[in-house]
Design an enzyme around this catalytic site. Sequence first.
Site, PDB file in Angstrom:
ATOM      1  CB  THR A  56      -0.836   0.137   1.365  1.00 16.30           C
ATOM      2  OG1 THR A  56      -1.560  -1.283   1.161  1.00 16.30           O
ATOM      3  CG2 THR A  56      -1.800   1.198   1.125  1.00 16.30           C
ATOM      4  CB  THR A  69      -3.718  -1.057  -1.297  1.00 17.91           C
ATOM      5  OG1 THR A  69      -2.810  -2.133  -0.911  1.00 17.91           O
ATOM      6  CG2 THR A  69      -5.498  -1.582  -1.314  1.00 17.91           C
ATOM      7  CB  SER A  90      -9.927  -1.406   3.882  1.00 18.03           C
ATOM      8  OG  SER A  90      -8.745  -0.715   3.903  1.00 18.03           O
ATOM      9  CD  GLU A 120      -6.952  -4.375  -1.249  1.00 18.03           C
ATOM     10  OE1 GLU A 120      -6.881  -4.476  -0.319  1.00 18.03           O
ATOM     11  OE2 GLU A 120      -6.289  -4.170  -2.364  1.00 18.03           O
ATOM     12  N   GLY A 142       0.340  -0.288   5.598  1.00 17.93           N
ATOM     13  CA  GLY A 142       1.056  -1.313   6.780  1.00 17.93           C
ATOM     14  C   GLY A 142      -0.347  -2.100   7.114  1.00 17.93           C
TER      15      GLY A 142
END
Length: 597
Positions: free
Chosen positions: A413, A431, A478, A452, A500
């Site tokens: 990301t 990301t 997320s 994802e 992160g």
Amino acid sequence: MPSTPVRLIAALGSGALTMALVAAPVSPAAGAPRTTEKEPVAVGSGGAVATVDAEATRVGLEVLRKGGNAVDAAVAAAATLGVTEPYSAGIGGGGFFVYYDAATGEVHTIDGRETAPQAMQEDAFVENGTPIQFNDAVTSGLSVGVPGTPQTWDVALDRWGTISLGEALHGATQVALRGFVVDQTFVDQTAANAGRFAAFTSTSELYLPGGQPPALGTVFRNRDMAATYDLLAEQGVQALYTGPLAQDIVDTVQEPPIAPGVTRLVRPGLMELGDLASYEALLREPTAVTYRGLDVFGMGPPSSGGSTVGEALNILENVPLTGIGETQALHHYFEASALAFADRNRYVGDSDYVTVPLDELLSDGFAAERACEISPLSALTKPVAPGSPDGDYAATCGSPTSAAQADEEGLSTTHLTTADRFGNVVAYTLTIESTGGSGIVVPDRGFLLNNELTDFNFTDTQGGNDPNLPAPGKRPRSSMSPTIVLDERGEPLLAVGSPGGSTIITTVLQILMNRLDLGMDLPEAVAAPRATQRNTPSVQAEPGFPRAELAALGHMFANNPEIGAATGIEFLDSGLLQAVAEPLRRGGGSAGVVIPG
Ligand code: GLU
């Protein structure tokens, strides 16, 4: 391993590399790659950009200098990161865009999160009654969600921008064509992914030229990416959602281009043309909490960023952190984030599919109930159980513990922050999930597809109440936390964000606490050693984080060499802008202003 800080100077330029700011790039020979110095802090006026990368910051500043606004600069910088930080972000992924509009004083957000294909059912990641290995899911077509980043750019420019998509993509396309100078982070990230990149013909062709990662200091070009950006510039982003490029994406997901002789099991994906054609980036209400008189805006579901940062801030507001000493402040930071994470895990998912009690999670009453659990004398036993955001708040205290939960979110990301001369501000986190996403480049198109959908829980983690299981069209939860803080007058004070995985939430929270409560300026708040307590038995902490007195309160520690890679911008009292990036993490970031001084 943490990447070695590398300051890109003199790789290709003349001896005239004396400028202090990225605002003044080296004049290249025509068509030659440019190198720019990277500075983690810049102060000045006329607009500001902070990203992890000197090229992206330079391109964003160029847009501002030519009269563009913060939204234009954010899209231009993001597109450039798709070239220079392709393992973290790009048009094959998604993200969340938070925008403060100076003309109206309002904060808007765009949810550009990837969606699950319509064919994806709750048990998509379960085979023979067992969840598939997380790492196997990462490198698969199955984990590829419908990309949201192109539509995010389109919506942002359309609603608030002043330039066309083609103009916004111009700088990035130039960087893709003339190339950028390979730094240590790029080498390290390629090397760490070399095994799985080699499994795909398209990926090894692009990122393992001659079978090896590109060498440090060499120039890396991505002509396929430039051609794809040209296509979007000419036809609009719909070219990615319908037509030949959409077909290429679907073909790649359904039949990943596995290299001959590769035996690795790469599960095919479920995405179809209809999934791409029906994708929509959505305008959503920001989350909003008041923290010590300031208004803190963040990203609501399907991100847990705004609700978890907001809940933790509300819990912290029950204690005057200023003046209680560093150990007590950090102790309360750990406890507040553990409690907020328990609630996040239990209650937050895609609110179009599950009921998220957002108002309750962000209420002062609920925060007081949660804060009651915290003792200044000793650490709570982790994991703590979730609370009851039911509107009926009594300070009962004494929360039972709950079962431990694994956290396997990726650690990739990128976050960028822009501001313009009008006072507009963008905090944008984007990301492709893992570093290198799914590992699968769309053949001849120059970009990686995300993984994802591994952000869904593969099986129920909440005793029948898991808000984050897969479903057709659903967005995985997320942790991205692009955040904008307004002062008592409603004027922008600062904007910040980080990559992160789920540590994003604690990194943003810690930076806000450092800056707003602990007397640090924004560069100090970003640079300070980090630690993250996400409702797990141990706190992960960077070297240099003060542990002894916190350990005496009962906190256990595990080492984490590097947490996050933040950027931010502060509106200083002087009227100047201060752009801030990491001095060291991930090789250091790049901050710039239009008019230094
Ligand atoms: N996929 C993660 C999320 O949406 C971000 C991954 C990362 O930051 O590394 O929260």
